[in-house]
Design an enzyme around this catalytic site. Structure first.
Site, PDB file in Angstrom:
ATOM      1  N   TYR B 124      12.146  52.388  55.806  1.00 42.50           N
ATOM      2  CA  TYR B 124      11.167  52.515  54.733  1.00 42.50           C
ATOM      3  C   TYR B 124      11.516  53.734  53.887  1.00 42.50           C
ATOM      4  O   TYR B 124      11.674  54.836  54.416  1.00 42.50           O
ATOM      5  CB  TYR B 124       9.748  52.657  55.291  1.00 42.50           C
ATOM      6  CG  TYR B 124       8.750  52.672  54.162  1.00 42.50           C
ATOM      7  CD1 TYR B 124       8.392  51.490  53.528  1.00 42.50           C
ATOM      8  CD2 TYR B 124       8.207  53.872  53.688  1.00 42.50           C
ATOM      9  CE1 TYR B 124       7.510  51.498  52.448  1.00 42.50           C
ATOM     10  CE2 TYR B 124       7.326  53.873  52.614  1.00 42.50           C
ATOM     11  CZ  TYR B 124       6.986  52.686  52.007  1.00 42.50           C
ATOM     12  OH  TYR B 124       6.132  52.682  50.936  1.00 42.50           O
ATOM     13  N   GLN B 186       1.748  47.368  53.613  1.00 45.45           N
ATOM     14  CA  GLN B 186       2.210  45.975  53.564  1.00 45.45           C
ATOM     15  C   GLN B 186       3.694  45.859  53.901  1.00 45.45           C
ATOM     16  O   GLN B 186       4.133  44.873  54.511  1.00 45.45           O
ATOM     17  CB  GLN B 186       1.861  45.310  52.220  1.00 45.45           C
ATOM     18  CG  GLN B 186       2.378  45.989  50.962  1.00 45.45           C
ATOM     19  CD  GLN B 186       1.444  47.081  50.427  1.00 45.45           C
ATOM     20  OE1 GLN B 186       0.656  47.666  51.177  1.00 45.45           O
ATOM     21  NE2 GLN B 186       1.547  47.368  49.141  1.00 45.45           N
ATOM     22  N   GLN B 255       9.657  74.536  50.532  1.00 43.69           N
ATOM     23  CA  GLN B 255       8.788  73.761  51.410  1.00 43.69           C
ATOM     24  C   GLN B 255       7.417  73.551  50.771  1.00 43.69           C
ATOM     25  O   GLN B 255       6.860  72.450  50.825  1.00 43.69           O
ATOM     26  CB  GLN B 255       8.623  74.483  52.752  1.00 43.69           C
ATOM     27  CG  GLN B 255       7.811  73.698  53.766  1.00 43.69           C
ATOM     28  CD  GLN B 255       8.464  72.369  54.099  1.00 43.69           C
ATOM     29  OE1 GLN B 255       9.650  72.300  54.375  1.00 43.69           O
ATOM     30  NE2 GLN B 255       7.703  71.295  54.034  1.00 43.69           N
ATOM     31  N   HIS B 258       6.556  70.544  48.434  1.00 43.33           N
ATOM     32  CA  HIS B 258       6.471  69.160  48.923  1.00 43.33           C
ATOM     33  C   HIS B 258       5.101  68.548  48.677  1.00 43.33           C
ATOM     34  O   HIS B 258       4.986  67.402  48.253  1.00 43.33           O
ATOM     35  CB  HIS B 258       6.780  69.094  50.418  1.00 43.33           C
ATOM     36  CG  HIS B 258       8.217  68.827  50.712  1.00 43.33           C
ATOM     37  ND1 HIS B 258       8.861  67.691  50.295  1.00 43.33           N
ATOM     38  CD2 HIS B 258       9.153  69.557  51.362  1.00 43.33           C
ATOM     39  CE1 HIS B 258      10.128  67.732  50.679  1.00 43.33           C
ATOM     40  NE2 HIS B 258      10.333  68.848  51.319  1.00 43.33           N
ATOM     41  N   GLU B 322       8.852  71.832  62.373  1.00 36.78           N
ATOM     42  CA  GLU B 322       9.831  70.819  61.955  1.00 36.78           C
ATOM     43  C   GLU B 322      11.142  71.526  61.550  1.00 36.78           C
ATOM     44  O   GLU B 322      12.214  71.185  62.030  1.00 36.78           O
ATOM     45  CB  GLU B 322       9.267  70.043  60.764  1.00 36.78           C
ATOM     46  CG  GLU B 322      10.185  68.967  60.212  1.00 36.78           C
ATOM     47  CD  GLU B 322       9.674  68.413  58.890  1.00 36.78           C
ATOM     48  OE1 GLU B 322       8.767  69.022  58.277  1.00 36.78           O
ATOM     49  OE2 GLU B 322      10.208  67.375  58.454  1.00 36.78           O
ATOM     50  N   HIS B 323      11.031  72.510  60.649  1.00 39.97           N
ATOM     51  CA  HIS B 323      12.184  73.309  60.233  1.00 39.97           C
ATOM     52  C   HIS B 323      11.969  74.752  60.658  1.00 39.97           C
ATOM     53  O   HIS B 323      10.899  75.313  60.401  1.00 39.97           O
ATOM     54  CB  HIS B 323      12.346  73.307  58.704  1.00 39.97           C
ATOM     55  CG  HIS B 323      12.431  71.940  58.099  1.00 39.97           C
ATOM     56  ND1 HIS B 323      11.341  71.317  57.534  1.00 39.97           N
ATOM     57  CD2 HIS B 323      13.472  71.097  57.961  1.00 39.97           C
ATOM     58  CE1 HIS B 323      11.719  70.131  57.075  1.00 39.97           C
ATOM     59  NE2 HIS B 323      13.004  69.965  57.309  1.00 39.97           N
ATOM     60  N   ASP B 356      18.282  69.199  54.075  1.00 42.03           N
ATOM     61  CA  ASP B 356      17.547  68.096  53.450  1.00 42.03           C
ATOM     62  C   ASP B 356      18.493  67.114  52.778  1.00 42.03           C
ATOM     63  O   ASP B 356      18.175  65.930  52.635  1.00 42.03           O
ATOM     64  CB  ASP B 356      16.574  68.632  52.395  1.00 42.03           C
ATOM     65  CG  ASP B 356      15.373  69.333  53.021  1.00 42.03           C
ATOM     66  OD1 ASP B 356      15.098  69.094  54.204  1.00 42.03           O
ATOM     67  OD2 ASP B 356      14.708  70.124  52.311  1.00 42.03           O
ATOM     68  N   HIS B 415      11.987  42.695  98.788  1.00 44.82           N
ATOM     69  CA  HIS B 415      13.030  43.601  98.316  1.00 44.82           C
ATOM     70  C   HIS B 415      14.019  43.920  99.438  1.00 44.82           C
ATOM     71  O   HIS B 415      15.229  43.978  99.223  1.00 44.82           O
ATOM     72  CB  HIS B 415      12.407  44.914  97.798  1.00 44.82           C
ATOM     73  CG  HIS B 415      11.771  44.792  96.446  1.00 44.82           C
ATOM     74  ND1 HIS B 415      10.741  43.929  96.171  1.00 44.82           N
ATOM     75  CD2 HIS B 415      12.053  45.425  95.267  1.00 44.82           C
ATOM     76  CE1 HIS B 415      10.391  44.048  94.891  1.00 44.82           C
ATOM     77  NE2 HIS B 415      11.182  44.951  94.324  1.00 44.82           N
TER      78      HIS B 415
END
Lengths: 429, 429
Positions: B124, B186, B255, B258, B322-323, B356, B415
């Site tokens: 996506y 969707q 950052q 964003h 994250e970073h 990035d 078994h």
């Protein structure tokens, strides 16, 4: 068993259908349990243990003494077997601990990954009719090898409020000292949210009943990682004319005895082998203690004849079984054709129960077709890999202009500027 | 920015709080979209595209011709930058393709793992105000290297019903030919359930708005794998006295631009550095096109002074960014102390925007503290590892008795029997 012969691809979807287990009330029951534990911690755990396990406890903690004393309550024979299994599981999982190399993508730009253990993990070990101590080894060995600093084990108490000493002995062997007598959705809630006694963990592992599975699903939504989604256990056996029908029958039965919803499939290109396996099942079934369960599972199970072994493998890849046994003297030849499976057993002596207990591979595997996207549990499941990069002045000169161009095209000029200020400072030198 | 000085550990939890975004109506809206697509396929996709993207399409498919024609619509400069980035991303991700060795755990018991691509994956790529073509590279390169046979890319159309040619050019470069003009929940529904045009996939990757994130969460419950849970993007910068305040400020701003919910943290042991970075932010902020957004993010952001860099790293591990940028000439010394982070940038020239876009590392990373348990996207994300075992007659004699003992202790005599029949046949020889 339900027999099909040469089914066309249009029938494969229905032949691969697994039972869907979830009841309407399950989710709301489990949500209720999660909420209660989140709000009231240990006291909720004690109440829920009384309700679901039928035993009133003063504390869910198991003392280190109890863990140490377990050793005297396990037979020497079983201890020997457990130690052999542990050694093999360690040997195989140790090979999964890899160190990766640095890559200089362009001069002055050095990138690499390093593994770090997930610090705090929760292991769930089901209780119920039998003490599934092998799960302690299968989850605990990779957790220890990964270097997890905090390993929390939860397992339900029996009707007398005790935990089976074999489970405690396995924990002791692995150095796991935080063991709690709590099961079901309430154990998953405690591991996800934390209580006064049980610390919250970052990832929860282990099999369980429908309450446990649903609870893991729901806490995952809240950001707690889980090992994998779950469904009933399954085996798909592909047997060619070099298979031993007696062995194949014993493998199908060992899967069928797990539960009435166990999935068992036999695929073959040989009418003779199919007939002989079915005869052998009839012969072996009456000797099993859990024959009533096995019989129920077999009634819903499938035998499918295909033209050749390649077609059997095509169907197997479509089905994506948890366990795939290739019962053939030439099994290794088929390895490249295996695309989707949890764990694969090659040849006439590789029975599934070897992998369930002692060969060294893990028995926590993706069911329900999840093998198309998920791997079984391994050391990888207990680590994360962090990327590092070290860019020198030369490096930023090499890639800086490309970054500026791309960032501007994405309309992020702050991203471009972080490069521009560096390039400017270097042109001033 | 909100300043704290030497906060005690008891305050760390509140200092690490992320914004919680989910609205009450979101989940029911998304469930409605999922159901509509599951029931009515492509026609639901066209209706929902009209409703949410404001454009009426005849078809969601993008022709191969359109993909090929994209090349002429991208500037030579940008194509060069994209090719450089692609080369670096490939070089780094290729190093993640590893072959593992066989392990003979005991004589006659051979175990190993082999990687297999997840056959069908969905990527996506968000649209919206800017064409985030870098995401095509970051998801597409590892998918291609893993060997995924079917790569489906979905991205929303703009107000004129078109997809930005830069996105199509990146798809073309990677050999991705199945691109669809559909976005939002969707698109996730289509990838999860399949429609007449879009095949159902086993795993869905990629960032998106709150609809996309919620849809991924909900389809995961149904057994479709996803790359990782999501939250707003974040950077934590640790700057010591060897940091360059101008560079640090530019990284914090890159950052912050964003989105208003971007998380930006500056940690330092130096009062001087903090003061100089804040001054630099004031100087650089007015020059940015997205300064209004950056300002909102900065208002909710934190500057924390600690006694020393080790404490900064302790807090960083607690926060699990994250970073993580370690703005220090001695950054590599601190690598062993990094426990929880998505991607780490070392030294004064390693800006986040390098990772990035173009250094080679992946930019799809765990946010929201998920770096405690999750890794960023890599080739690993597009494969699963299957265990194989081949046990010889000698091998089953070695481990068979242990398996029998353990299986009986778990009350699973079927078994045990799978081993017993094999051992008996061997003792007869």
């Amino acid at each position: 068993m339900i027999r099909s012969k040469f089914p066309p691809k249009s029938k494969w979807k229905s032949l691969s259908q697994r039972p869907s287990a979830s009841s309407a009330s399950l989710e709301s029951d489990v949500r209720g349990i999660l909420e209660r534990v989140a709000q009231r911690g240990d006291s909720a755990l004690l109440e829920l243990t009384e309700k679901y396990d039928g035993v009133s406890l003063n504390t869910i903690a198991i003392s280190e003494e109890e863990i140490f004393d377990s050793e005297s309550k396990v037979s020497a024979e079983l201890k020997g077997a457990i130690q052999l299994a542990k050694g093999n599981i360690e040997a195989f999982h140790r090979s999964q601990v890899l160190k990766e190399e640095r890559v200089e993508t362009v001069p002055g730009v050095s990138c690499w990954r390093e593994a770090r253990a997930i610090e705090r993990v929760g292991l769930y070990v089901p209780g119920g009719s039998a003490p599934l101590f092998s799960t302690v080894l299968m989850l605990g060995v990779p957790a220890v090898l990964a270097g997890c600093s905090d390993i929390i084990l939860c397992t339900p108490p029996d009707a007398n409020g005790n935990v089976n000493p074999i489970i405690l002995y396995c924990a002791k062997l692995l150095g796991i000292r935080k063991v709690f007598k709590v099961g079901g959705a309430q154990a998953i809630a405690a591991l996800a949210y934390g209580t006064e006694s049980i610390p919250a963990v970052s990832k929860i592992f282990g099999p369980g009943n429908s309450y446990v599975t649903k609870a893991k699903e729901l806490v995952q939504e809240k950001g707690v990682a889980i090992d994998m989604p779950a469904g009933p256990s399954e085996v798909l056996v592909i047997a060619d004319s070099t298979a031993v029908p007696e062995f194949v029958a014993s493998d199908l039965l060992s899967q069928a005895e797990h539960g009435p919803d166990s999935q068992v499939l036999l695929l073959s290109d040989s009418n003779r082998v199919i007939a002989e396996v079915l005869e052998e099942i009839d012969r072996q079934l009456p000797t099993l203690k859990r024959r009533a369960i096995a019989e129920m599972a077999l009634n819903a199970s499938r035998v499918i004849q295909f033209e050749n072994i390649e077609q059997c493998l095509q169907f197997s890849n479509y089905y994506a079984p948890e366990h795939l046994i290739i019962a053939s003297e030439n099994a290794e030849e088929y390895v490249p054709l295996v695309q989707n499976a949890g764990s694969v057993f090659l040849g006439n002596y590789s029975c599934e129960s070897a992998g369930d207990y002692a060969s060294g591979t893990n028995h926590t595997l993706p069911t329900n077709g999840f093998a198309k996207a998920y791997s079984g549990v391994s050391v990888d499941s207990f680590i994360k890999k962090i990327t590092f990069q070290n860019i020198s002045a030369r490096g930023i000169k090499e890639i800086g202009p490309a970054i500026e161009t791309m960032a501007k095209a994405e309309l992020l000029d702050g991203h471009a500027n972080a490069v521009t200020v560096r390039l400017k400072s270097l042109s001033n030198v």
